[in-house]
Design a protein around this motif. Sequence first.
Motif, PDB file in Angstrom:
ATOM      1  N   SER A  65      11.754  -1.078 -12.455  1.00  0.00           N
ATOM      2  CA  SER A  65      11.429  -1.769 -11.347  1.00  0.00           C
ATOM      3  C   SER A  65      10.662  -0.641 -10.583  1.00  0.00           C
ATOM      4  O   SER A  65      10.714   0.473 -11.124  1.00  0.00           O
ATOM      5  CB  SER A  65      12.690  -2.051 -10.571  1.00  0.00           C
ATOM      6  OG  SER A  65      13.298  -1.303 -10.096  1.00  0.00           O
ATOM      7  N   HIS A  66      10.087  -1.030  -9.507  1.00  0.00           N
ATOM      8  CA  HIS A  66       9.226  -0.205  -8.591  1.00  0.00           C
ATOM      9  C   HIS A  66      10.331   0.997  -8.246  1.00  0.00           C
ATOM     10  O   HIS A  66       9.961   2.154  -8.185  1.00  0.00           O
ATOM     11  CB  HIS A  66       8.786  -0.701  -7.364  1.00  0.00           C
ATOM     12  CG  HIS A  66       7.841   0.055  -6.583  1.00  0.00           C
ATOM     13  ND1 HIS A  66       7.534  -0.302  -5.088  1.00  0.00           N
ATOM     14  CD2 HIS A  66       7.352   1.232  -6.776  1.00  0.00           C
ATOM     15  CE1 HIS A  66       6.865   0.707  -4.910  1.00  0.00           C
ATOM     16  NE2 HIS A  66       6.727   1.580  -5.679  1.00  0.00           N
ATOM     17  N   GLN A 102       6.632  -5.129 -10.860  1.00  0.00           N
ATOM     18  CA  GLN A 102       6.384  -5.658  -9.765  1.00  0.00           C
ATOM     19  C   GLN A 102       6.101  -4.526  -8.601  1.00  0.00           C
ATOM     20  O   GLN A 102       6.985  -3.567  -8.547  1.00  0.00           O
ATOM     21  CB  GLN A 102       7.620  -6.741  -9.215  1.00  0.00           C
ATOM     22  CG  GLN A 102       7.181  -7.456  -8.018  1.00  0.00           C
ATOM     23  CD  GLN A 102       8.517  -8.559  -7.571  1.00  0.00           C
ATOM     24  OE1 GLN A 102       9.275  -8.437  -8.181  1.00  0.00           O
ATOM     25  NE2 GLN A 102       8.023  -9.144  -6.592  1.00  0.00           N
ATOM     26  N   SER A 103       5.273  -4.888  -7.778  1.00  0.00           N
ATOM     27  CA  SER A 103       4.623  -3.839  -7.088  1.00  0.00           C
ATOM     28  C   SER A 103       3.897  -2.699  -7.128  1.00  0.00           C
ATOM     29  O   SER A 103       3.607  -1.854  -6.520  1.00  0.00           O
ATOM     30  CB  SER A 103       6.228  -3.351  -6.054  1.00  0.00           C
ATOM     31  OG  SER A 103       6.592  -4.449  -5.205  1.00  0.00           O
ATOM     32  N   ASP A 137       0.563  -6.001 -12.239  1.00  0.00           N
ATOM     33  CA  ASP A 137       1.024  -7.078 -12.656  1.00  0.00           C
ATOM     34  C   ASP A 137       0.607  -7.358 -14.348  1.00  0.00           C
ATOM     35  O   ASP A 137       0.922  -8.516 -14.877  1.00  0.00           O
ATOM     36  CB  ASP A 137      -0.064  -8.427 -11.882  1.00  0.00           C
ATOM     37  CG  ASP A 137       0.409  -8.772 -10.375  1.00  0.00           C
ATOM     38  OD1 ASP A 137       1.616  -8.350 -10.264  1.00  0.00           O
ATOM     39  OD2 ASP A 137      -0.539  -8.972  -9.820  1.00  0.00           O
TER      40      ASP A 137
END
Length: 659
Positions: free
Chosen positions: A164-165, A213-214, A217
């Motif tokens: 994740s970010h 995500q963030s 994409d």
Amino acid sequence: MEGGIATKSGFFLFLLLLLQNLLVMASKFLPSRLPLPLNSPRFHRLPSTNKTMIPIASFSSSSPSASSVDNSVRKQEEEEEELQEKVAQALTYHHQTKHGFANYARGPRGLDWANQPNPFRRYISAPLLPLLHFPTDRPIVAVTDDAPLYSSLFHSLPPPKPISHSTISQLFFDSLALSAWKTTGFSTWSLRVNPSSGNLHPTEAYLIAPPIQSISDSPFVAHYAPKEHSLELRATIPSGFFPNFFPDNSFLIGISSIFWREAWKYGERAFRYCNHDVGHAIGAIAMAAATLGWDVKLLDRFGYKDLEKLMGLQFFPDFKIPSRPIKGKFPEIEFEHPDCLILVFPNGSNPFDVNYKELSSVVNEFTNLEWKGKSNSLSKEHICWDIIYRTAEAVKKPLTIQKGEFLVDQFKSSGICSENSYKGFTIREVVRKRRSAVDMDGVTVMDRQTFYQILLHCLPSGKGEKHRRQSTLPFRALSWDAEVHAAIFVHRVIGLPKGLYFLVRNEDHLEELKMATRSEFKWEKPEGCPDDLPLYELASSDCRELAKRLSCHQDIASDGCFSLGMVAHFEPTLSEKGAWMYPRLFWETGVLGQVLYLEAHAVGISATGIGCFFDDPVHELLGFRGSKFQSLYHFTVGGPVLDKRIMSLPAYPGPSIDA
């Protein structure tokens, strides 16, 4: 009681003689230099350890002709000769860049401050994707999921977190980010989580990842910008890249080096130091990944060209290597040399296949991607130390195509004998508060059990096992069996006599080491040494002055609790596996050095890597002849002396200068 000077052994007399004859000995080592060009008819070529396999012709009607057999044999002989020439070049570089008592390896005679390289590589106009920051100071820092206790990671890894970010931000924040800014008078400079020789930081990092995500994409390649703690988006890559070749929830980190950054200060010896730094970076990434429940492993069957295309480094201008060191404007010297590729994947993953042949074919198409950003200029003028670049060419690893599973060794916990030695710091506190001591106090002492505990975490294999395979944290990132040992000078360890000791990190080498070292060495386990710690006392004596002299007359080598020289199983490793193992031996010393840094800070003291030492006098002390074993890196651990004139500033937000 702390041990004193032992006069019963002939070793003590040898120490006195060695100290009295430091300068006289210099001439003894100078002939070992090999400055001859590779094409010299007098150039020493190593005997091959791999027998040439001559095809045996059958008597069937389909048997190859004599000429085809001859051509096959000739081709094999040419390939063997080329491989040996590359090994010879690595040996030439290594011997030519040794420091001796009478002379040092070639380097600049002074520092050209006007052309000090910018420590921050940026890709101008590439989109900048900010990463998250995390608390670092008590009482905010506590034992949490994202900051477990440092010592706990050597027992087991936490459950893996998703990509994740936040987790990607944390990985870089705790491995390759800035850790502080320092200022005194008119000078301001940055420090990083990963250490570097001279704080010059030739190492760059690239993230190759699926969509996050963030961040992006699409799957992408990004350069990590530590000053901004951000990712510079370089390119988006095909959507099937990760699903087709790697397990779920995995990504890649590429490491490269800018030789010029280190050569600006250290000249020809810089190639050694760049590869130390690669090892430190590998160790730093492995520790930060472990915090998140992620495992790491070098994808070491990739070739140099594959790494170059994967990281988008093929666009740097071609560099023509001169025949001698020259000074001038050479912007092409600022290119990045791709070193290695690290696969990051969830801990506990099952073995999986990596089809290197197909993967290389796909990566070959990365040249056609739309690469964003232009690399910034680091200096206006340069000095080109030609032997660095000739050696870098010789040690480039080719693609190794091999079918079968990508082996994931089961995580092995490290040995325990004194866990109470640790101060209860979290992993983030240890890695981000780590500093390289510039001076040792010459007073701080260490308990024997603490000394043993530090060394247990320096071993490659799990507790209770014969040490050889690298399966403990962070050595499990490496793809070869341990090749690096440690000759240790004990200065101030309560309960151990002062003297010379040896840590055998690959026990398959034990008898070979005994045969290669001085016959008067004892090779006895010291008192209280854990059974699964292959530490041996060689000789009792006060070695403080000797350690100082051997480490380029630096007090820091004698004023700590202990210092050491990392000794690699050298020429046989290169001859058996290839010249590409030369930088990897330095990587292993860097990973070991990273453990020593973190261990020292975790028990409340400090450490420093020492790249300047007198190579052959170290070998003379140990009794080594030839190049079977070579000292590659020195280290010291002890109580630091803090310079109160230097003020610390937060890493983020930092000043606007590049320093």
